[in-house]
Design an enzyme around this catalytic site. Structure first.
Site, PDB file in Angstrom:
ATOM      1  N   ARG A  74     -11.012 -11.169   1.620  1.00 24.05           N
ATOM      2  CA  ARG A  74      -9.799 -11.844   1.140  1.00 24.05           C
ATOM      3  C   ARG A  74      -9.924 -13.361   1.291  1.00 24.05           C
ATOM      4  NH1 ARG A  74      -4.987  -8.662   3.931  1.00 24.05           N
ATOM      5  NH2 ARG A  74      -3.696 -10.238   2.911  1.00 24.05           N
ATOM      6  N   HIS A 123       4.082 -13.720   9.248  1.00 25.43           N
ATOM      7  CA  HIS A 123       3.023 -12.721   9.426  1.00 25.43           C
ATOM      8  C   HIS A 123       1.671 -13.355   9.710  1.00 25.43           C
ATOM      9  CE1 HIS A 123       5.534  -9.447   7.130  1.00 25.43           C
ATOM     10  NE2 HIS A 123       5.937  -9.642   8.375  1.00 25.43           N
ATOM     11  N   CYS A 153     -15.371 -14.792  20.931  1.00 23.98           N
ATOM     12  CA  CYS A 153     -14.685 -15.878  21.640  1.00 23.98           C
ATOM     13  C   CYS A 153     -15.620 -16.411  22.730  1.00 23.98           C
ATOM     14  CB  CYS A 153     -13.411 -15.297  22.258  1.00 23.98           C
ATOM     15  SG  CYS A 153     -12.427 -16.474  23.192  1.00 23.98           S
ATOM     16  N   GLY A 192       9.703 -12.934  -4.827  1.00 27.68           N
ATOM     17  CA  GLY A 192       8.458 -12.169  -4.859  1.00 27.68           C
ATOM     18  C   GLY A 192       8.198 -11.282  -3.667  1.00 27.68           C
ATOM     19  N   THR A 193       9.242 -10.599  -3.208  1.00 28.88           N
ATOM     20  CA  THR A 193       9.006  -9.641  -2.113  1.00 28.88           C
ATOM     21  C   THR A 193       9.669  -8.313  -2.419  1.00 28.88           C
ATOM     22  OG1 THR A 193       9.253  -9.201   0.265  1.00 28.88           O
ATOM     23  CG2 THR A 193      10.976 -10.565  -0.765  1.00 28.88           C
TER      24      THR A 193
HETATM   25  C1  BJW Z   1       6.470 -10.915  -8.260  1.00 25.20           C
HETATM   26  C2  BJW Z   1       5.501 -11.298  -9.186  1.00 25.20           C
HETATM   27  C3  BJW Z   1       5.628 -12.570  -9.752  1.00 25.20           C
HETATM   28  C4  BJW Z   1       5.010  -9.316  -8.468  1.00 25.20           C
HETATM   29  N1  BJW Z   1       6.654 -13.357  -9.398  1.00 25.20           N
HETATM   30  N2  BJW Z   1       7.472 -11.705  -7.934  1.00 25.20           N
HETATM   31  C5  BJW Z   1      12.659  -0.525  10.493  1.00 25.20           C
HETATM   32  C6  BJW Z   1      12.699   0.534   9.621  1.00 25.20           C
HETATM   33  C7  BJW Z   1      11.533   1.165   9.205  1.00 25.20           C
HETATM   34  C8  BJW Z   1      10.293   0.734   9.661  1.00 25.20           C
HETATM   35  C9  BJW Z   1      10.239  -0.311  10.540  1.00 25.20           C
HETATM   36  C10 BJW Z   1      11.421  -0.919  10.936  1.00 25.20           C
HETATM   37  N3  BJW Z   1      11.081  -1.940  11.770  1.00 25.20           N
HETATM   38  C11 BJW Z   1       9.750  -1.964  11.899  1.00 25.20           C
HETATM   39  C12 BJW Z   1       9.198  -0.979  11.161  1.00 25.20           C
HETATM   40  C13 BJW Z   1       7.743  -0.677  11.067  1.00 25.20           C
HETATM   41  C14 BJW Z   1       7.018  -1.624  10.134  1.00 25.20           C
HETATM   42  C15 BJW Z   1       7.630  -1.536   8.734  1.00 25.20           C
HETATM   43  O1  BJW Z   1       8.375  -2.357   8.293  1.00 25.20           O
HETATM   44  N4  BJW Z   1       7.262  -0.494   7.998  1.00 25.20           N
HETATM   45  C16 BJW Z   1       7.772  -0.292   6.649  1.00 25.20           C
HETATM   46  C17 BJW Z   1       6.615  -0.389   5.659  1.00 25.20           C
HETATM   47  C18 BJW Z   1       8.485   1.008   6.590  1.00 25.20           C
HETATM   48  N5  BJW Z   1       7.075  -2.993  10.639  1.00 25.20           N
HETATM   49  C19 BJW Z   1       6.223  -3.428  11.554  1.00 25.20           C
HETATM   50  O2  BJW Z   1       5.378  -2.688  12.024  1.00 25.20           O
HETATM   51  C20 BJW Z   1       6.355  -4.873  12.028  1.00 25.20           C
HETATM   52  N6  BJW Z   1       6.331  -4.920  13.434  1.00 25.20           N
HETATM   53  C21 BJW Z   1       7.325  -4.437  14.187  1.00 25.20           C
HETATM   54  O3  BJW Z   1       8.354  -4.041  13.706  1.00 25.20           O
HETATM   55  O4  BJW Z   1       7.064  -4.453  15.553  1.00 25.20           O
HETATM   56  C22 BJW Z   1       7.960  -3.728  16.397  1.00 25.20           C
HETATM   57  C23 BJW Z   1       7.430  -2.311  16.522  1.00 25.20           C
HETATM   58  C24 BJW Z   1       6.614  -2.009  17.589  1.00 25.20           C
HETATM   59  C25 BJW Z   1       6.143  -0.690  17.727  1.00 25.20           C
HETATM   60  C26 BJW Z   1       6.460   0.286  16.793  1.00 25.20           C
HETATM   61  C27 BJW Z   1       7.262  -0.039  15.693  1.00 25.20           C
HETATM   62  C28 BJW Z   1       7.746  -1.355  15.556  1.00 25.20           C
HETATM   63  C29 BJW Z   1       5.176  -5.710  11.571  1.00 25.20           C
HETATM   64  C30 BJW Z   1       5.040  -5.782  10.094  1.00 25.20           C
HETATM   65  C31 BJW Z   1       3.757  -6.565   9.734  1.00 25.20           C
HETATM   66  C32 BJW Z   1       3.466  -6.503   8.233  1.00 25.20           C
HETATM   67  N7  BJW Z   1       2.161  -7.014   7.978  1.00 25.20           N
HETATM   68  C33 BJW Z   1       1.673  -7.092   6.606  1.00 25.20           C
HETATM   69  C34 BJW Z   1       0.165  -7.372   6.672  1.00 25.20           C
HETATM   70  C35 BJW Z   1      -0.089  -8.814   7.109  1.00 25.20           C
HETATM   71  C36 BJW Z   1      -1.527  -9.142   7.196  1.00 25.20           C
HETATM   72  C37 BJW Z   1      -2.273  -8.985   5.879  1.00 25.20           C
HETATM   73  O5  BJW Z   1      -1.862  -9.546   4.861  1.00 25.20           O
HETATM   74  O6  BJW Z   1      -3.296  -8.330   5.885  1.00 25.20           O
HETATM   75  O7  BJW Z   1       2.359  -8.118   5.896  1.00 25.20           O
HETATM   76  S1  BJW Z   1       2.016  -5.644   5.624  1.00 25.20           S
HETATM   77  C38 BJW Z   1       2.267  -6.522   4.106  1.00 25.20           C
HETATM   78  O8  BJW Z   1       3.619  -6.307   3.636  1.00 25.20           O
HETATM   79  C39 BJW Z   1       2.167  -8.010   4.472  1.00 25.20           C
HETATM   80  C40 BJW Z   1       3.316  -8.595   3.696  1.00 25.20           C
HETATM   81  O9  BJW Z   1       3.694  -9.834   4.267  1.00 25.20           O
HETATM   82  C41 BJW Z   1       4.362  -7.529   3.796  1.00 25.20           C
HETATM   83  C42 BJW Z   1       5.465  -7.620   2.763  1.00 25.20           C
HETATM   84  O10 BJW Z   1       4.977  -7.388   1.487  1.00 25.20           O
HETATM   85  P1  BJW Z   1       5.505  -8.256   0.257  1.00 25.20           P
HETATM   86  O11 BJW Z   1       5.166  -9.665   0.451  1.00 25.20           O
HETATM   87  O12 BJW Z   1       6.941  -7.950   0.023  1.00 25.20           O
HETATM   88  O13 BJW Z   1       4.577  -7.710  -0.916  1.00 25.20           O
HETATM   89  P2  BJW Z   1       4.737  -6.411  -1.851  1.00 25.20           P
HETATM   90  O14 BJW Z   1       3.432  -6.150  -2.489  1.00 25.20           O
HETATM   91  O15 BJW Z   1       5.369  -5.297  -1.129  1.00 25.20           O
HETATM   92  O16 BJW Z   1       5.788  -6.871  -2.974  1.00 25.20           O
HETATM   93  C43 BJW Z   1       5.477  -7.853  -3.934  1.00 25.20           C
HETATM   94  C44 BJW Z   1       6.700  -8.161  -4.765  1.00 25.20           C
HETATM   95  O17 BJW Z   1       6.402  -9.220  -5.649  1.00 25.20           O
HETATM   96  C45 BJW Z   1       7.195  -6.987  -5.618  1.00 25.20           C
HETATM   97  O18 BJW Z   1       8.601  -6.840  -5.453  1.00 25.20           O
HETATM   98  C46 BJW Z   1       6.863  -7.415  -7.042  1.00 25.20           C
HETATM   99  O19 BJW Z   1       7.804  -6.945  -8.011  1.00 25.20           O
HETATM  100  C47 BJW Z   1       6.933  -8.914  -6.930  1.00 25.20           C
HETATM  101  N8  BJW Z   1       6.148  -9.662  -7.918  1.00 25.20           N
HETATM  102  N9  BJW Z   1       4.597 -10.281  -9.388  1.00 25.20           N
HETATM  103  C48 BJW Z   1       7.549 -12.909  -8.546  1.00 25.20           C
HETATM  104  N10 BJW Z   1       4.712 -13.019 -10.706  1.00 25.20           N
HETATM  105 ZN    ZN Z   2     -11.256 -15.190  24.668  1.00 28.80          ZN
END
Ligand code: BJW
Ligand code: ZN
Length: 259
Positions: A74, A123, A153, A192-193
């Site tokens: 990436r 993130h 490290c 865009g999320t």
């Molecule tokens: C356009 C376009 C154009 C296209 N113009 N728009 C509560 C309920 C249920 C689950 C949970 C909860 N709380 C926590 C959770 C668990 C989990 C979670 O949320 N899971 C769900 C999937 C169900 N969350 C976590 O684990 C978080 N941590 C946490 O809560 O810790 C406490 C905990 C401890 C122990 C156990 C449980 C909880 C951490 C979340 C970290 C997310 N990390 C990632 C990866 C980052 C690193 C990497 O990039 O490799 O972050 S996942 C990935 O998704 C990335 C993004 O930032 C994130 C969001 O995605 P995003 O940006 O919305 O992208 P897409 O692809 O989903 O959407 C794109 C959009 O763009 C679409 O709508 C298109 O239509 C649009 N689009 N073209 C404008 N031209």
């Molecule tokens: Zn170290």
């Protein structure tokens, strides 16, 4: 003029032109037109990768080489990527309205490259690494290419990408800054999320509860659409510049409004 007879674009322009403070909340879609793949849906980054394989602490523990290869690939692809007109519209909005904090879930660094002065990275970043053994070392920036995979490290432990994986806590300072920006803004742009990933997805709702007018920019409905005052359907590299252009016209040369 208000209510259902005024179209969404005009309501968005009026809200922005009248606002003393605006914040943006962004996701992968804002970078889509730069050629950075989004996560979900057809051709998404998760296609062909199991999330559990590459974006959890357990995955890193199990196979750090696989995880680092995924992130190195990436980082390599980012070499030819530039901010698009959607990113560039946000610093233009700052010139017009004063500081526009950008609360982003993206790790690509493109908002800062485009000139946004206040970027809150919920993130993490592709361009930082930190010690996975916990000695506290952070490499910022972490150069591409990594000298080795996995990189080590000085303490002898492994470095890991400074990104937030599933089941990991978000960085405390970023969460604090994001909450403050969400509570302070009169208008929040939600760009865009998909709004499926928590706790980040809760931020537009908090802004709205604190009184902000919420404007979504997304070609399709998202999990956040129901919380929006206005949803503009289209790509952000087209709609954001159009919006900023219209706000510029609506304000004349008024400059930022004092709080
Ligand atoms: C356009 C376009 C154009 C296209 N113009 N728009 C509560 C309920 C249920 C689950 C949970 C909860 N709380 C926590 C959770 C668990 C989990 C979670 O949320 N899971 C769900 C999937 C169900 N969350 C976590 O684990 C978080 N941590 C946490 O809560 O810790 C406490 C905990 C401890 C122990 C156990 C449980 C909880 C951490 C979340 C970290 C997310 N990390 C990632 C990866 C980052 C690193 C990497 O990039 O490799 O972050 S996942 C990935 O998704 C990335 C993004 O930032 C994130 C969001 O995605 P995003 O940006 O919305 O992208 P897409 O692809 O989903 O959407 C794109 C959009 O763009 C679409 O709508 C298109 O239509 C649009 N689009 N073209 C404008 N031209
Ligand atoms: Zn170290």
């Amino acid at each position: 003029m208000s209510g259902p007879f005024v179209d969404g674009f005009a309501r968005a322009v009026r809200a922005l032109a009248d606002a003393k403070s605006v914040a943006a909340f962004t996701g992968a879609g804002v970078s889509a037109e730069s050629g950075v793949p989004t996560f979900r849906g057809a051709d998404g980054l998760w296609e062909g990768h199991s999330i559990e394989e590459v974006a959890t602490p357990e995955a890193f523990h199990r196979d750090p080489v696989l995880v680092w290869r995924f992130y190195e690939e990436r980082r390599k692809r980012m070499g030819s990527v530039e901010p698009n007109a959607g990113h560039a519209a946000l610093p233009r909005l700052e010139k017009l309205l004063g500081e526009v904090p950008v609360i982003t879930q993206n790790i690509d660094g493109l908002h800062a490259s485009a000139g946004s002065t206040r970027v809150i990275e919920l993130h993490g970043s592709l361009w930082r690494a930190r010690c996975a053994a916990g000695c506290g070392r952070v490499e910022d920036p972490f150069p591409y290419p990594s000298p080795q995979v996995p990189p080590l490290c000085d303490c002898g432990g492994m470095l890991r990408p400074e990104v937030v994986w599933f089941r990991e806590a978000l960085p405390e300072d970023a969460v604090r800054d994001a909450l403050a920006a969400a509570e302070a803004c009169e208008v929040m742009l939600v760009i865009g999320t998909s709004g499926v990933v928590w706790p980040a997805a809760g931020i537009p709702g908090l802004a709205r509860e604190a009184g902000a007018f919420t404007i979504e920019i997304n070609p399709t409905r998202s999990e956040l659409t129901a919380e929006m005052d206005v949803s503009l359907r289209g790509p952000s590299a087209v709609l954001l510049p159009e919006l900023v252009e219209a706000v510029t016209r609506a304000r004349g040369d008024a400059g930022p409004k004092s709080p």
